[in-house]
Scaffold this motif. Structure first.
Motif, mmCIF file in Angstrom:
data_model
loop_
_atom_site.group_PDB
_atom_site.id
_atom_site.type_symbol
_atom_site.label_atom_id
_atom_site.label_comp_id
_atom_site.label_asym_id
_atom_site.label_seq_id
_atom_site.Cartn_x
_atom_site.Cartn_y
_atom_site.Cartn_z
ATOM 1 N N ASP A 25 64.888 77.012 27.150
ATOM 2 C CA ASP A 25 65.054 75.698 27.210
ATOM 3 C C ASP A 25 64.094 74.892 26.932
ATOM 4 O O ASP A 25 62.928 75.001 27.700
ATOM 5 N N SER A 28 67.162 68.408 27.390
ATOM 6 C CA SER A 28 68.401 67.877 27.110
ATOM 7 C C SER A 28 68.395 66.556 27.133
ATOM 8 O O SER A 28 67.753 65.828 27.545
ATOM 9 N N TYR A 51 70.661 74.170 19.459
ATOM 10 C CA TYR A 51 71.105 73.158 20.536
ATOM 11 C C TYR A 51 72.570 73.631 21.006
ATOM 12 O O TYR A 51 73.196 74.609 20.115
ATOM 13 N N ARG A 95 76.364 66.130 26.939
ATOM 14 C CA ARG A 95 74.903 66.613 27.204
ATOM 15 C C ARG A 95 74.606 67.576 25.925
ATOM 16 O O ARG A 95 75.353 68.609 25.838
ATOM 17 N N ILE A 96 73.429 67.277 25.219
ATOM 18 C CA ILE A 96 72.865 68.224 24.388
ATOM 19 C C ILE A 96 71.748 69.000 24.949
ATOM 20 O O ILE A 96 70.688 68.392 25.087
ATOM 21 N N PHE A 97 71.862 70.213 25.022
ATOM 22 C CA PHE A 97 70.625 71.130 25.433
ATOM 23 C C PHE A 97 70.028 71.597 24.010
ATOM 24 O O PHE A 97 70.728 72.039 23.186
ATOM 25 N N TYR A 98 68.672 71.723 24.292
ATOM 26 C CA TYR A 98 67.999 72.261 22.960
ATOM 27 C C TYR A 98 67.006 72.934 23.406
ATOM 28 O O TYR A 98 66.586 72.940 24.672
#
Length: 101
Positions: A25, A28, A51, A95-98
């Motif tokens: 990770d 975000s 993502y 929420r965008i996790f990348y």
């Protein structure tokens, strides 16, 4: 690549293979229900960015719409797009996790 491979000593058959690409990770971002973009760190050499989009609101049986997300170079961007002829659609705060793998 790191991992563990166990083999049967009698015939060399692979019993367990725990090697592979594991994700890391990087961060975000919260969309606020509006189009946007943010700069992100480049992944290490040989790694691929990814993502995941997680809605932070009830999507109300698909009336709430998630954004379309793209990664280009070191920029993560998102855009909301849906049919505006109907009523009740809304841009869902997400929420965008990348990260990378």
């Amino acid at each position: 690549m790191a991992g563990l491979i166990l083999r049967n000593p009698a015939n060399g058959q692979e019993i367990l293979n725990m090697t592979g690409n594991y994700s890391q990770d990087l961060g975000s971002v919260v969309t606020g229900g509006v189009n946007g973009a943010t700069a992100i760190a480049a992944p290490p050499a040989g790694k691929t960015l990814f993502y995941v989009v997680l809605p932070l609101v009830d999507l109300q049986r698909e009336k709430g719409k998630r954004p379309g997300v793209t990664i280009s170079g070191n920029t993560l961007s998102w855009t909301y797009s849906y049919n505006t002829n109907g009523w009740g659609y809304f841009s869902a705060n997400c929420r965008i996790f990348y990260g990378y793998y």
